[in-house]
Design an enzyme around this catalytic site. Structure first.
Site, mmCIF file in Angstrom:
data_model
loop_
_atom_site.group_PDB
_atom_site.id
_atom_site.type_symbol
_atom_site.label_atom_id
_atom_site.label_comp_id
_atom_site.label_asym_id
_atom_site.label_seq_id
_atom_site.Cartn_x
_atom_site.Cartn_y
_atom_site.Cartn_z
ATOM 1 N N SER A 149 34.089 34.907 34.138
ATOM 2 C CA SER A 149 34.694 33.610 33.816
ATOM 3 C C SER A 149 34.409 32.542 34.859
ATOM 4 C CB SER A 149 36.210 33.731 33.685
ATOM 5 O OG SER A 149 36.557 34.745 32.794
ATOM 6 N N HIS A 194 39.455 32.818 42.514
ATOM 7 C CA HIS A 194 40.909 32.981 42.526
ATOM 8 C C HIS A 194 41.486 32.583 43.884
ATOM 9 C CE1 HIS A 194 41.196 34.993 38.628
ATOM 10 N NE2 HIS A 194 40.009 35.523 38.938
ATOM 11 N N ILE A 218 34.959 47.220 40.975
ATOM 12 C CA ILE A 218 35.073 45.811 41.368
ATOM 13 C C ILE A 218 35.257 44.959 40.119
ATOM 14 C CG2 ILE A 218 34.135 43.960 42.766
ATOM 15 C CD1 ILE A 218 34.545 46.534 44.346
#
Lengths: 123, 450, 490
Positions: free
Chosen positions: C48, C52, C339
């Site tokens: 995406s 973060h 991951i």
């Protein structure tokens, strides 16, 4: 034997029922005008189509050139025509309307180029 | 002048993908931006752009055509089938022939044409419009013009637009891309093909693929009736025994690297019935699921778009919500016949000439509204007392229907139509007298079919 | 091949790329092995692109530590590598007072993790930050340090930098077996190619379990957790100022509304555990659900603006944390597995962390004098004003030849991508954006195909969408079928 044929004489698309009679006559019902009867008769006895295709050229600059039959060709002859077109190579320059195949199989149908392609650089 | 290449003597390979060291390397090195001024600039050199430009030119104004492709004629060059021209040239022509005829007129007229030239920006405040374009040959061009004609055409809806589930392998093409690959480049997109959508392009491609030796397994149509013309259903499907599945959807595309199969599900009462899903093994999926007017530049110019057409909202003169910016052809609304594109665009060109010259009729315009069973009507406004050509798209299928025009609740025109179909645009004219006397604030008219 | 590499990295996604680039700063010989035809074609392709902020995971997790550290490294990386990145901020929108309690928890967790400038917002503050948000919101969390990145450009830039600094990239190298002969591993690909390396790093994403098994290392199972996302066109009505999160569920962060760096937007992803690692199919059920959730947060989002949908899988390990460490069973083998999110954010920090593990494993690390962290900038026509474009074209007129109309990509940019080794249609799409816009390649793909053929000499029929058997065209016309006459007219 009855054949159902959609009339392409006009956009109405009448569903015709066509029956061949001995002696080559054809009975047509379902038509709403005389053109429909004519269409049904021809579509049953000798259906024809205009063929459009592309032909390989001798120039990498315009590798394929578009062609068409000058008149509709009898359907059974179309595969033969296509095979001939795929085997052939058109020499450039070619002009729109120039004849590529003349009188295919003695049908009176020619194949002509539908575009112009020259060998020169664009100016 | 800068007129460079016309349809016909176009080196198809001279642009993208030309051999290194060939014509691909423009000789000119650009040192600075060039400023150009015209009365009108037409964006798009398809049938719409050429027809509009010819009319503006004929009225004595300086007009230029700008197009990103390397030829005049737009998409017509790849539409090698016949069926064009019966209305406009009174003769049945193929796409390339139609294009070349218009292009010859453009060439004879000496209209400036900028090919391989992409419009990057369009600023249209009132008064002068400015347009920035670039091309490898000409560099960055800055056009100033009093009028702009939007004639960019349309594009195809794609898989993302209709959301077909499944994997994302190679072998999914829009029908127009497949047409280009076959007819211009001579490559086969696939050997076993399923076509989604029964629009005319999809049907034409079914025949085209069959004629180049591919196997067309089926045409899948979500609607209960075909989207294309009956002629094409007969000559492109029936002739080749290609089944047409109405009220069916492709519920899944399968295949890791290349398409391996599609799953087809029938609709029952409008919803898929997964129990009746069947599978067609194929290597290629073609999409013919509609066209969308290409209006990115219109948005940049601040033109108001309509949800009904996907194109600009236009007044009785085919002028958009921005003064001096006009629209015609498939960028305005998607037509099914190029002849109507040429006709509409030529009228648009006439209006542009009037705008540039004596001025457009100043009379008040009334709104044109889509009534029952009508998806849209173009133009979106009318001038009482002025002959007007309307295009409308019906939403029903009916034989022997009626078209009705109401003004302030009163029927002012009624016309019998032999057949009504969403697939066939209804093109009809109203006389100025039918549209009532000119006035300051004309009442809206509503057009319906039943 | 007789050379022995000091280090082989298996997998050229975000993690392998960040590692390769980090290690290229040292006097080491490094091989980067990728199973696909291009880098970033696996898990990272469907990322995406969110950087973060670091409030989603508890301070005790390795994830949280690497996430925060990674986040802070992006300005420097962007400065050196020039990929698209913007610190647009992240908000978490709550729609009930129950949800506000979770927001408070996230706030405390974020503060404990060291997230800078985190704030709890009331309704008014949140709506000021994000006017398109549903006015029913009761407030939420705002993390100004959250950001967005173009994931493939990030990975491409890392790999390009690594290769410029001496890393050997081998694509279409699908590891099937490996043997340690006391000195080094001999790593064999499916196609029979061999690479020898003294140390190996397993960054194989979804396939890390198989790679681990091939090396005789720890046994574990990666579970693919599939996510489907929808891409909406440029200038979409719902384009938000920040990345908008709902209040998270137990395992996932929920359906997000994401502005992309390039001006399009995304909604998604879903989260469904699957069994098949190759399963990246989209389904019809998700559309309505995803949009219902997204439109609850941002009501003006419209399905009409969908350009495409796609799916990818996150590599998930039981426990949901990252598994990074030196193998206890295979010599000189380092695991970088599981991951998933926030892997992209953490990737530069993971690279740092793994570099230290290599040292711990006895690898000498000497900084390379010739290391150049910078990539030469590459020009993008769509980012230029007319004067800049004009200047660009005086260097190369092909910048004026626009091949992709939707994203304004020039022929020169496509040629650049090809010369950098991206020779599939998807590789060029991800590098240049040609074909990524609203027409999805309808107008430009034949041009790109021709340019690839011209630049590489690959015959047109052999050009693929993404390598392997994904050929785009199946021959010249007429098609030989062996059934052609049956095909003709009846």
């Amino acid at each position: 034997m009855e054949h159902e044929i959609i009339c392409l004489g006009c956009p109405n698309g009448c569903h015709l029922l066509c029956t061949s009679k001995p002696g080559g006559a054809v009975d047509v019902t379902g038509n709403t005008c005389d053109r429909g009867a004519d269409y049904g008769r021809e579509e049953l006895l000798e259906p024809k189509r205009t063929v459009t295709a592309v032909v390989r050229t001798d120039s990498p600059r315009v590798p394929w050139i578009s062609v068409k039959t000058t008149r509709p060709l009898a359907k059974p002859l179309i595969p033969e025509l296509l095979e001939e077109l795929y085997r052939a190579t058109a020499a450039l320059p070619a002009r729109r309307g120039d004849r590529f195949i003349e009188n295919f199989r003695n049908t009176g149908v020619d194949v002509v180029f539908t575009r112009t392609a020259s060998l020169e650089e664009a100016t | 002048m800068i007129v460079e290449a016309f349809v016909g003597n176009v080196p198809e390979n001279a642009g993208f993908g030309a051999p290194p060291g060939g014509t691909n390397t423009p000789a000119k090195v650009i040192s600075h931006m060039r400023d150009l001024e015209y009365d009108a600039v037409v964006i798009g050199a398809g049938a719409a752009g050429m027809a509009a430009a010819l009319r503006v030119h004929a009225a004595g104004f300086r007009v230029a055509i700008v197009d990103r492709e390397d030829h005049l004629g737009g998409i017509l060059l790849q539409c090698i089938h016949n069926g064009f021209g019966l209305h406009w040239f009174k003769e049945e022509l193929t796409g390339p022939e139609f294009a070349e005829r218009l292009a010859a007129q453009v060439r004879e007229a000496g209209i400036d044409v900028y090919l391989n030239t992409t419009v990057m920006d369009l600023v249209a405040d009132n008064g002068m419009k400015s347009l920035i374009a670039c091309s490898a040959e000409h560099g960055v061009l800055s056009f100033a013009a009093r009028a702009i004609v939007l004639a960019m055409g349309c594009r195809e809806r794609n898989r993302g637009n209709i959301g077909i589930p499944g994997s994302r392998p190679a072998g999914v093409f829009t029908a127009g891309l497949a047409q280009r690959l076959i007819n211009i480049d001579g490559y086969a997109p696939g050997k076993r093909v399923v076509i989604i959508g029964s629009g005319d392009i999809g049907l034409i491609m079914a025949r085209r693929l069959s004629w180049v030796g591919a196997k067309v397994l089926a045409v899948i149509e979500i609607l209960p009736h075909p989207s294309g013309l009956t002629r094409n259903i007969v000559q492109c499907l029936h002739d080749f025994d290609i089944p047409l599945y109405l009220s069916h959807i492709v519920s899944r595309i399968a295949g890791q690297d290349r398409v391996e199969a599609v799953e087809v599900t029938p609709l029952e009462n409008g919803t898929p019935n997964p129990a009746k899903t069947f599978r067609l093994e194929c290597d290629t999926v073609l999409l013919s699921v509609g066209l969308i007017p290409e209006n990115e530049l219109s948005k940049k110019a601040g033109v108001q778009l309509g949800h009904d057409t996907g194109g600009p909202r236009v007044d009785a003169h085919l002028m958009t919500s921005v003064d001096g910016v006009f629209a015609c052809g498939n960028v305005l609304h998607v037509h099914d016949l190029v002849d109507f594109v040429a006709d509409e665009s030529s009228r648009c060109g006439g209006n542009v000439a009037a705008y540039l010259g004596a001025g457009l009729s100043a009379g008040g315009q009334g709104r044109v509204q889509a009534g029952p069973n009508v998806k849209y009507v173009v133009p979106h406004a009318y001038v009482p007392g002025q002959d007007t050509q309307f295009s409308l798209r019906a939403m029903i299928v009916k034989k022997r229907g009626t078209l009705q025009v109401k003004r302030a609740g009163v029927v002012i025109k009624r016309k019998t139509l032999q057949h009504i179909k969403p697939a066939e645009m209804i093109y009809f004219k109203m006389k100025g007298t039918e549209l009532g006397p000119a006035g300051p604030d004309p009442a809206p008219i509503e057009i319906s079919v039943e | 091949m007789n050379d022995v590499f000091d280090v082989a990295i298996i997998g050229a996604g975000a993690i392998g790329a960040a590692l390769a680039r980090r290690l290229s700063a040292y006097d080491l010989s490094v091989a980067l092995l990728e199973r696909c035809a291009d880098v970033c074609f696996g898990v990272s392709k469907a990322n995406s692109g969110i950087i973060h902020a670091g409030f989603h995971h508890p301070v005790s997790s390795l994830k949280a530590r690497l996430e925060i550290r990674g986040n802070l490294m992006f300005e420097q990386l962007q400065h050196e590598l020039g990929f698209p990145f913007k610190r647009v901020g992240i908000i978490v929108a709550a729609f009930s007072y129950e949800e506000m309690k979770t927001v408070e928890h996230l706030y405390e967790q974020g503060v404990a993790n060291g997230v800078p400038r985190l704030e709890i917002c009331g309704r008014e503050r949140l709506l000021m930050l994000e006017p398109k948000l549903n006015p029913d919101t009761v407030g939420g969390l705002y993390a100004p340090t959250g950001g967005i990145v173009e994931p493939y450009r990030y990975v491409f830039a890392l790999v390009e930098s690594a290769v410029r600094n001496g890393v050997a990239l081998k694509t279409e190298f699908r590891v099937v077996r490996a043997q340690h002969d006391g000195e080094a591993y001999s790593i064999e690909s499916e196609a029979g190619h061999r690479v020898r390396a003294r140390r190996v790093i397993n960054a194989a994403g979804l396939h890390a379990d198989q790679v681990s098994a091939a090396f005789g290392a720890e046994a574990f199972t990666i579970v693919p957790r599939k996510g489907e996302e929808f891409l909406l066109e440029r200038n979409a009505a719902g384009f938000p100022n920040q990345v908008i999160f709902p209040v998270p569920g137990r395992h996932t962060k929920g359906i997000l509304v994401i502005p992309t760096v390039e001006g399009t937007m995304m909604v998604g992803p879903t989260a469904v555990e699957t069994e098949d690692k190759e399963d990246v199919e989209t389904t019809s059920d998700n559309l309505d659900r995803v949009f219902a959730q997204a439109m609850y947060m941002v009501p003006v989002i419209s399905k009409r603006e969908i350009i495409t949908s796609f799916a990818g899988s996150r590599p998930v390990l039981p426990g949901n944390d990252f598994y990074i460490g030196i193998s206890r069973s295979a010599p000189h083998f380092i695991q970088v597995a599981g991951i998933q999110s926030p892997g992209l954010t953490a990737s530069p920090a993971i690279a740092e962390y793994v570099k230290d593990l290599l040292k711990q494993d006895g690898q000498g690390l000497t900084e390379k004098a010739a290391y150049d962290p910078f990539l030469p900038p590459s020009a993008r026509v769509r980012e230029k004003n007319p004067a800049e474009l004009d200047a660009l074209m005086s260097e190369d007129p092909h910048y004026g030849h626009i091949a992709c109309r939707c994203e304004s990509v020039s022929e020169a940019e496509i040629v650049e991508a090809i010369r950098k080794g991206h020779t599939t249609l998807d590789g060029i799409k991800f590098y240049t954006r040609a074909g990524m816009g609203r027409c999805q390649g309808g107008f430009c793909s034949y041009r790109v195909i021709k340019i690839i053929a011209r630049e590489t000499g690959i015959p047109i029929e052999e050009i693929t969408k993404r390598g392997g058997g994904s050929r785009l065209l199946l021959g010249k016309i007429p098609v030989a079928q062996g059934e052609s006459s049956e095909q003709q007219m009846k």
